[in-house]
Design a protein around this motif. Structure first.
Motif, short mmCIF file in Angstrom:
data_model
loop_
_atom_site.label_atom_id
_atom_site.label_comp_id
_atom_site.label_asym_id
_atom_site.label_seq_id
_atom_site.Cartn_x
_atom_site.Cartn_y
_atom_site.Cartn_z
N THR A 1 -1.98 8.87 -53.18
CA THR A 1 -0.60 8.47 -52.92
C THR A 1 -0.65 7.09 -52.26
O THR A 1 -0.98 6.97 -51.09
N MET A 2 -0.32 6.07 -53.02
CA MET A 2 -0.59 4.70 -52.61
C MET A 2 0.50 4.15 -51.69
O MET A 2 1.67 4.09 -52.06
N PRO A 3 0.13 3.72 -50.49
CA PRO A 3 1.10 3.08 -49.60
C PRO A 3 1.34 1.63 -50.00
O PRO A 3 0.64 1.07 -50.84
N GLY A 4 2.34 1.03 -49.37
CA GLY A 4 2.66 -0.37 -49.65
C GLY A 4 2.77 -1.17 -48.38
O GLY A 4 2.41 -0.71 -47.29
N ASN A 5 3.31 -2.37 -48.49
CA ASN A 5 3.50 -3.23 -47.32
C ASN A 5 4.85 -3.93 -47.37
O ASN A 5 4.98 -5.08 -47.00
N GLY A 6 5.88 -3.18 -47.84
CA GLY A 6 7.22 -3.72 -47.75
C GLY A 6 7.84 -4.11 -49.06
O GLY A 6 7.55 -3.57 -50.12
N ILE A 7 8.72 -5.12 -48.97
CA ILE A 7 9.56 -5.54 -50.09
C ILE A 7 9.00 -6.80 -50.74
O ILE A 7 8.55 -7.73 -50.05
N TYR A 8 9.05 -6.83 -52.06
CA TYR A 8 8.74 -8.02 -52.84
C TYR A 8 9.98 -8.38 -53.66
O TYR A 8 10.78 -7.51 -54.02
N LYS A 9 10.08 -9.66 -53.97
CA LYS A 9 11.26 -10.12 -54.71
C LYS A 9 10.84 -11.16 -55.75
O LYS A 9 9.98 -12.01 -55.50
#
Length: 867
Positions: free
Chosen positions: A133-141
């Motif tokens: 279950t892969m975590p992330g590091n926020g928002i990309y745009k």
């Protein structure tokens, strides 16, 4: 009492509401990605990986969006397999979120007023403890349809459930942040940006255990928003799970409880709001307070009151912790869809529901029947609501008749594999199990996106999927194959008859213990006898007759001498390749056990190991006291590297990270010929060490940054086969690496390596045209002593030049994959077909011109006699 103005100013400065992304701690994935990039740049092993697919069984789509103004432009976000885009209605796809620090994607959103603006929430929203279950590091745009990306903060969010963008102002967006899955953190809840992601306000927060699952914005009055909070971490209590409503564009929120279920059994809540009436909204609730958990509630007054819409139980779900989404027809707010294990549709505002099925047509042939289960996201075309797309565990499905029929876009290589195995045939076959897309097997040939692959299902369940876990093939009889689904459910299959039988062991009838398995439970066939197999839960079993009968050979090994290592069951199991009866078992909390008498006595040797999930145990084939091991902390929000080695059968452990990135390690593999050569499958790619773990280098620079779940080396061909969890299966040939090791690493002179025998494409009958589905590129590999220009040339027996190409060589191993085309011709003739002239059968001279060297090698081309 009135507080002094100065005090209020200090309080405001200490507890600001806006511009929060700079205050959040950076994700460990950011620093490990920089380490990965440096090693990618510096690698001396520039092998070119081949994608083998497969695509027939597709993979789990977490989010789907379509540009309503250009409906041929679609986006499919796979949970751990990148964001893919098509501009031709799904015929060709391109991964557009490459070379980013994160692998997991929770949601994507196109700005309704400008669909070229895309917000991407990193970190999967599926909460499952399966080590992937892969975590992330926020928002990309992206402002250009995914061509380029900018990181927009919320670094500590880790898992994002939903993004909603203002209908007319693309700079306004709200994000439902789920937070860390397996530990507490304060950076969770609802965040809002008013400036396109430059700054964020933390507008709704409950506590460090309660994250936001869903958020929606009213299209007719964007000041009205609905959000759901989910208390799920750690544990699942649900006491704070609830709906909140904002009437001022997300600046403030009010808990909406009147008529809405409450209590510790309330789980995930999905939301939808009418396109025409901001006060009318629906909620799909995981209500574990009742036996049938899925319930739909509706408000007609903006959340002041809620009422359940249906009398009968809504039986779409048994795992609402997974999905729980609801959608409303943009042109008819009585027309709603609820997503769970199944998809349900109501045409009367939720009073009555029917299950959505329909006929399914696959873009490429597949034996999977029906619409796959486990639905993650639905998109409904606002201009034509009969046009819908759903992303589920089986991939992307599109309908133009409101679910009467679906087109399954199974042409994207995004398979989430857990495990692979190879048989002993020539040519050999690869077997592998995937996340809810069953187990498959197929040849080790490059995938061609223009053609159906040659893979087949080893098995597939009645709902077009099922979790495929571990595969094994009888080394003496490739007709006998073993496969398993979740929690140790292993079966033995006769490939000729196509029938299988369960060989899952049970505790003896008079045993008072309880048998437990992890989701992906290990079992193995013996190195010394293909009829002998071992199966590992919290107890270990042995069979000498292919699983027909089992003997219990251990006590409960989940109970460690260290209370912090109390486990569920085995995470990994291994047998010594050189000493019968030497067995090794590792648990999901870092407890390691060894027996040297085939299970008569077990000894725990866990001291010095972290409390992490043991995924891979490799007893050395060169030294019976040496053991390699990888552990992953992904299930515990630990994103560190845990590779260990013991030289005394586990009495002492030494960390073996070396210069590897500080990221999760999944599998380690020992070279079959060279004792000092090791391979490590990491969170991002494959690494090789030629000094037994002292130093490491990225193996090849063309493998996507993707989690490597398993690997095997086919000893005759020297093919290294890699199973990834998100991008399918890849291979390279390590023959050149073995040549380097034989001569002594590193080489001090330019070297052209042995060229494998090549088969040209199959020539069709009648018109003698080429079968491009059999056109495979040949790897030409050489060693360069430094960065310099190089030229490859092919000459025939008369020394006539047939083909050449220029290469910018780097120091170390370089590889060029040639398509065997020696001449290309264009023609406007209506029946012309021979545009490409391939090299003919025969022997040729390959010349490498590099620096002052002219190196020659023999190239043998054979005719392909079968398609």
């Amino acid at each position: 009492m009135k507080l002094p103005f100065a005090f209020l100013m200090v309080w405001a400065l200490c507890f600001p509401c806006a511009k929060v992304q700079s205050q959040q701690p950076s994700s460990p994935l950011a620093s490990s990605f920089l380490e990965y990039q440096e090693l990618k740049k510096a690698t001396p092993y520039r092998f070119q990986w081949e994608s083998l697919g497969p695509v027939l069984n597709s993979a789990r789509v977490e989010a789907v969006q379509i540009d309503e103004s250009k409906p041929g432009t679609m986006y499919a976000a796979f949970g751990s397999g990148n964001l893919w885009k098509t501009v031709d209605n799904g015929l060709k796809w391109k991964a557009i979120f490459e070379d980013q620090p994160v692998l997991g994607i929770g949601d994507i959103a196109l700005a309704p007023s400008n669909p070229d603006i895309i917000y991407l929430g990193s970190g999967e929203s599926l909460r499952k403890s399966r080590n992937f279950t892969m975590p992330g590091n926020g928002i990309y745009k992206s402002n250009d349809g995914g061509e380029t990306w900018k990181h927009c903060g919320l670094d500590d969010s880790w898992h994002i459930g939903e993004i909603a963008v203002h209908p007319t102002d693309p700079n306004i967006a709200v994000v439902a942040v789920m937070g860390h899955f397996w530990s507490t953190n304060e950076n969770r809840g609802i965040y809002r940006t008013l400036d396109g992601g430059e700054t964020w306000e933390h507008v709704l927060y409950v506590d460090e255990k309660t994250g936001a699952n869903d958020v929606v914005i009213s299209h007719s009055d964007p000041n009205v928003m609905y959000a759901s909070m989910w208390e799920n971490n750690p544990g699942v209590s649900g006491g704070n799970s609830a709906v909140y409503v904002s009437a001022d564009g997300g600046a403030s929120w009010k808990k909406s409880v009147n008529g809405f279920p409450q209590g510790p059994g309330i789980g995930r809540i999905g939301l939808a709001v009418s396109y025409s009436n901001p006060l009318k909204a629906y909620a799909l609730v995981d209500n574990r307070e009742k036996e049938a958990s899925a319930e739909v509630y509706r408000t007609l007054d903006g959340g002041k009151h809620w009422k359940r819409t249906h009398d009968d139980d809504l039986l779409i779900n048994s795992v609402l912790w997974y999905f729980s989404d609801i959608y409303v027809n943009p042109k008819n707010d009585e027309d709603i869809y609820g997503l769970g294990v199944r998809m349900a549709h109501s045409a009367n505002g939720g009073t009555d529901f029917e299950l959505v099925g329909g006929d399914v047509y696959h873009l490429f042939p597949s034996d999977a029947d029906g619409l796959h289960l486990d639905h993650c996201e639905l998109w409904i075309n606002p201009l034509n609501p009969d046009h819908m797309a759903v992303g589920n565990d089986g991939g992307l499905y599109v309908t133009y008749d409101k679910g009467g029929s679906w087109l399954h876009h199974n042409n994207i290589p995004a398979g989430e594999f857990y495990d692979i195995a190879l048989d002993t045939q020539d040519p050999y076959l690869i077997y592998g199990g995937t996340q809810d897309d069953a187990s498959v097997y197929g040849p080790a040939v490059a995938w061609n996106p223009n053609y159906a692959d040659d893979w087949k299902y080893l098995w597939v369940d009645a709902w077009s999927g099922g979790d495929g876990c571990v595969s094994q093939v009888d080394p003496d009889d490739p007709n006998t194959v073993y496969f398993s689904s979740q929690n140790g459910a292993v079966r033995r299959k006769d490939m000729e008859s196509g029938r299988s039988k369960s060989v899952k062991p049970k505790l003896p009838a008079n045993h008072n213990g309880t048998l437990h398995y992890n989701f992906v439970a290990p079992y193995r066939l013996s190195h010394f006898d293909g009829k002998t197999m071992y199966h590992a839960g919290n107890y270990i079993f042995k069979s000498t007759n292919r699983g027909d009968d089992w003997t219990l050979i251990s006590k409960d090994l989940s109970i460690s001498s260290d209370p912090d290592k109390k486990s569920v069951a085995a995470g990994a199991f291994a047998e010594s390749p050189i000493r019968p009866g030497h067995l090794y078992m590792g648990t999901d909390k870092g407890a390691f056990w060894i027996t040297m008498d085939d299970g008569a006595t077990w000894t725990e040797r866990s001291k010095g190991l972290p409390n992490a999930y043991i995924r891979s145990i490799v007893p050395s084939k060169y030294d019976e006291s040496r053991i390699y091991m990888t552990l992953t902390g992904l299930n515990y929000d630990d994103l560190s590297n845990h590779i260990y080695v013991s030289g005394d059968n586990g009495k002492n452990w030494k960390k073996m990270q070396g210069n590897l990135p500080n990221e999760p390690a999944n599998v380690i593999y020992e070279d079959p010929i060279y004792e000092n050569v090791l391979y490590a499958g990491m969170y991002r790619g494959v690494y090789v060490s030629v000094d037994r773990g002292g130093t490491w280098a990225l193996l090849g620079d063309s493998l996507p940054a993707v989690a490597v779940a398993d690997m095997e080396i086919e000893k005759r061909s020297k093919d290294l086969i890699v199973a990834t969890h998100g991008r399918g299966i890849y291979k390279i040939n390590i023959g050149p690496l073995h040549e380097v090791m034989a001569s002594g690493f590193p080489l001090n002179e330019n070297t052209l390596f042995t060229i494998p025998t090549i088969k040209r494409p199959y020539v069709n009958d009648t018109h003698r045209d080429m079968d491009y589905n059999t056109a495979y590129k040949v790897p030409i590999t050489f060693w360069s002593t430094k960065e310099q220009d190089a030229t490859l040339k092919v000459f025939d027996a008369k020394d006539a030049l047939l083909w050449s190409t220029q290469i910018d060589a780097k120091e170390g191993i370089n590889q060029y994959r040639w398509d065997l085309v020696v001449e290309r011709e264009t023609s406007d003739a209506p029946y012309f077909i021979h545009y490409d002239k391939f090299i003919e059968k025969g022997s040729y001279t390959l010349v490498l011109e590099i620096q002052n060297d002219t190196l020659e090698g023999q190239m043998n081309i054979e005719e392909r006699t079968k398609r």
